[in-house]
Design an enzyme around this catalytic site. Structure first.
Site, mmCIF file in Angstrom:
data_model
loop_
_atom_site.group_PDB
_atom_site.id
_atom_site.type_symbol
_atom_site.label_atom_id
_atom_site.label_comp_id
_atom_site.label_asym_id
_atom_site.label_seq_id
_atom_site.Cartn_x
_atom_site.Cartn_y
_atom_site.Cartn_z
ATOM 1 N N ALA A 68 0.866 -1.175 0.000
ATOM 2 C CA ALA A 68 0.000 0.000 0.000
ATOM 3 C C ALA A 68 0.903 1.225 0.000
ATOM 4 O O ALA A 68 2.068 1.149 0.396
ATOM 5 C CB ALA A 68 -0.883 -0.015 1.243
ATOM 6 N N GLY A 111 0.678 -4.959 1.009
ATOM 7 C CA GLY A 111 -0.516 -4.978 0.165
ATOM 8 C C GLY A 111 -0.263 -5.608 -1.199
ATOM 9 O O GLY A 111 -1.199 -6.110 -1.834
ATOM 10 N N GLU A 114 -0.691 -9.184 -0.612
ATOM 11 C CA GLU A 114 -2.128 -9.397 -0.374
ATOM 12 C C GLU A 114 -2.918 -9.331 -1.679
ATOM 13 O O GLU A 114 -3.855 -10.106 -1.894
ATOM 14 C CB GLU A 114 -2.635 -8.356 0.632
ATOM 15 N N GLU A 134 4.491 -5.192 7.310
ATOM 16 C CA GLU A 134 3.739 -4.132 7.999
ATOM 17 C C GLU A 134 4.153 -3.946 9.447
ATOM 18 O O GLU A 134 4.064 -2.835 9.991
ATOM 19 C CB GLU A 134 2.222 -4.428 7.936
HETATM 20 C C1 HXC Z 1 5.083 4.387 -1.061
HETATM 21 C C2 HXC Z 1 7.003 3.432 -1.865
HETATM 22 C C3 HXC Z 1 6.633 2.171 -1.359
HETATM 23 C C4 HXC Z 1 5.384 2.073 -0.681
HETATM 24 C C5 HXC Z 1 8.550 1.945 -2.326
HETATM 25 N N1 HXC Z 1 8.193 3.245 -2.467
HETATM 26 N N2 HXC Z 1 7.602 1.274 -1.677
HETATM 27 N N3 HXC Z 1 6.247 4.524 -1.721
HETATM 28 N N4 HXC Z 1 4.657 3.212 -0.554
HETATM 29 N N5 HXC Z 1 4.936 0.924 -0.183
HETATM 30 C C6 HXC Z 1 8.945 4.306 -3.122
HETATM 31 C C7 HXC Z 1 10.145 4.729 -2.302
HETATM 32 O O1 HXC Z 1 9.759 5.638 -1.292
HETATM 33 C C8 HXC Z 1 11.003 5.358 -3.358
HETATM 34 O O2 HXC Z 1 10.505 6.646 -3.636
HETATM 35 C C9 HXC Z 1 10.758 4.485 -4.582
HETATM 36 O O3 HXC Z 1 9.512 3.823 -4.335
HETATM 37 C C10 HXC Z 1 11.813 3.431 -4.773
HETATM 38 O O4 HXC Z 1 11.959 2.707 -3.577
HETATM 39 P P1 HXC Z 1 13.367 2.479 -2.843
HETATM 40 O O5 HXC Z 1 13.089 2.184 -1.422
HETATM 41 O O6 HXC Z 1 14.293 3.591 -3.142
HETATM 42 O O7 HXC Z 1 13.875 1.167 -3.604
HETATM 43 P P2 HXC Z 1 14.816 0.022 -3.061
HETATM 44 O O8 HXC Z 1 15.943 0.612 -2.275
HETATM 45 O O9 HXC Z 1 15.130 -0.830 -4.245
HETATM 46 O O10 HXC Z 1 13.950 -0.808 -2.027
HETATM 47 C C11 HXC Z 1 12.830 -1.527 -2.445
HETATM 48 C C12 HXC Z 1 11.945 -1.945 -1.221
HETATM 49 C C13 HXC Z 1 11.590 -0.676 -0.419
HETATM 50 C C14 HXC Z 1 12.714 -2.924 -0.367
HETATM 51 C C15 HXC Z 1 10.699 -2.620 -1.801
HETATM 52 O O11 HXC Z 1 11.072 0.296 -1.323
HETATM 53 C C16 HXC Z 1 10.587 -0.911 0.651
HETATM 54 O O12 HXC Z 1 10.888 -1.456 1.695
HETATM 55 N N6 HXC Z 1 9.336 -0.504 0.410
HETATM 56 C C17 HXC Z 1 8.276 -0.573 1.384
HETATM 57 C C18 HXC Z 1 7.814 -1.977 1.518
HETATM 58 C C19 HXC Z 1 6.702 -2.069 2.563
HETATM 59 O O13 HXC Z 1 6.903 -1.769 3.732
HETATM 60 N N7 HXC Z 1 5.481 -2.454 2.107
HETATM 61 C C20 HXC Z 1 4.383 -2.553 2.967
HETATM 62 C C21 HXC Z 1 3.626 -1.279 2.899
HETATM 63 S S1 HXC Z 1 2.348 -1.237 4.107
HETATM 64 P P3 HXC Z 1 11.479 7.917 -3.796
HETATM 65 O O14 HXC Z 1 10.531 9.071 -3.977
HETATM 66 O O15 HXC Z 1 12.297 7.972 -2.556
HETATM 67 O O16 HXC Z 1 12.284 7.582 -5.035
HETATM 68 C C22 HXC Z 1 1.128 -2.078 3.413
HETATM 69 C C23 HXC Z 1 -0.072 -2.116 4.247
HETATM 70 C C24 HXC Z 1 -1.022 -3.065 3.725
HETATM 71 O O17 HXC Z 1 1.184 -2.579 2.348
HETATM 72 C C25 HXC Z 1 -2.246 -2.941 4.489
HETATM 73 C C26 HXC Z 1 -3.427 -3.087 3.670
HETATM 74 C C27 HXC Z 1 -3.331 -2.834 2.258
#
Ligand code: HXC
Length: 260
Positions: A68, A111, A114, A134
């Site tokens: 998400a 997400g 999911e 999460e």
């Molecule tokens: C918003 C996101 C994002 C996310 C990545 N980006 N994931 N933005 N929401 N979930 C953005 C980053 O901020 C970054 O933006 C760009 O995408 C590239 O990501 P990087 O982190 O620079 O890439 P990398 O170093 O290759 O790392 C990849 C990654 C990391 C390991 C996937 O991006 C990451 O950990 N993402 C979050 C994963 C996560 O926690 N997902 C769960 C979300 S909570 P900029 O502007 O800096 O370039 C969730 C809740 C679900 O899903 C509940 C119900 C739906």
């Protein structure tokens, strides 16, 4: 005229197959509300378009979807998410009655994992990385991760994934039964289109009934599920396609489905 979308791409790579590609590459396909609104609209069109037999859902090589959209969520408050039933629009995917094959390359996190689990079949590239991180954001999975992952891979593994937030590989996902198989790198969309194409060649009424039957196994007790299955099976004797399919077998011919 075809609708235009900002966050997804639509194409028709094989007869009867709609390919939906999540397309927010800069955000690794983070699943924002506008993206979901578009995905739901595309699925609604596919639902009513009789030429569509199956859908493939994919992302990019690097990310199916990294979750998400954290930046969209970060400043939300309880009253707002509760009153607006935040994430309710995600469940529309599970109401879609035609098969969806997820083609997962790269990150399928939170997400994203999911969303893949809301699909009917998951094929994975060897590069696929699954996880429910999460817990590292101070929350928990909110779109089925605690439920569908547990059904798919069992309690102990699901607990370990959800409580530690550690990712797992395509190979683990296959060994644990979350995905049906890991395909050669670079071929996951083609393979998913192949599967969807095979499904799209079957009679639509039987396909939808089969999906309904398998899904009943997730919702109901064994006895109730078997009852649903038997009723669905009986109902198919009211279709042209049952007559066509069985007659074609007896005459050693190929069935020409009417989808009725
Ligand atoms: C918003 C996101 C994002 C996310 C990545 N980006 N994931 N933005 N929401 N979930 C953005 C980053 O901020 C970054 O933006 C760009 O995408 C590239 O990501 P990087 O982190 O620079 O890439 P990398 O170093 O290759 O790392 C990849 C990654 C990391 C390991 C996937 O991006 C990451 O950990 N993402 C979050 C994963 C996560 O926690 N997902 C769960 C979300 S909570 P900029 O502007 O800096 O370039 C969730 C809740 C679900 O899903 C509940 C119900 C739906």
């Amino acid at each position: 005229t075809a609708p235009t979308y900002d966050n997804i791409l639509l194409s028709n790579p094989a007869p009867g197959v709609t390919l939906i590609t999540l397309n927010r590459p800069k955000a690794l396909n983070a699943l924002s509300s506008p993206l979901f609104t578009e995905l739901n609209a595309a699925l609604r069109d596919a639902a009513t378009d009789d030429s569509v037999g199956a859908v493939v859902l994919t992302g990019s090589d690097k990310a199916f979807a990294a979750g998400a959209d954290i930046k969209e969520m970060m400043n939300k408050e309880f009253a707002e998410v509760y009153k607006s039933d935040f994430l309710a629009h995600w469940t529309e995917v599970t109401k879609f009655r035609k098969p969806i094959v997820a083609a997962v390359s790269g990150y399928a996190l939170g997400g994203g994992c999911e969303l893949a689990m809301m699909c009917d079949i998951i094929l994975a590239s060897p590069t696929a990385v699954f996880g429910q991180p999460e817990i590292n954001l101070g929350v928990i999975p909110g779109a089925g991760g605690t439920q569908r992952l547990t059904h798919a891979i069992g309690k102990s593994r699901a607990m370990e994934i959800v409580l530690t937030g550690k990712n797992f590989s395509a190979q683990d996902a296959a060994a644990w039964g979350l995905v049906s198989r890991v395909v050669e790198e670079g071929s996951v969309v083609d393979e998913a289109v192949k599967v969807a194409g095979q499904i799209a060649k079957k009679g639509r009424v039987a396909v939808q009934s089969a999906k309904e039957g398998v899904n009943a196994a997730y919702e109901l007790s064994l006895n109730e599920g078997l009852h649903v299955e038997r009723r669905l099976f009986h109902q198919l004797f009211a279709t042209n396609d049952q007559k066509i399919g069985m007659k074609a077998f007896a005459e050693k011919k190929k069935p020409e489905w009417t989808h009725k």
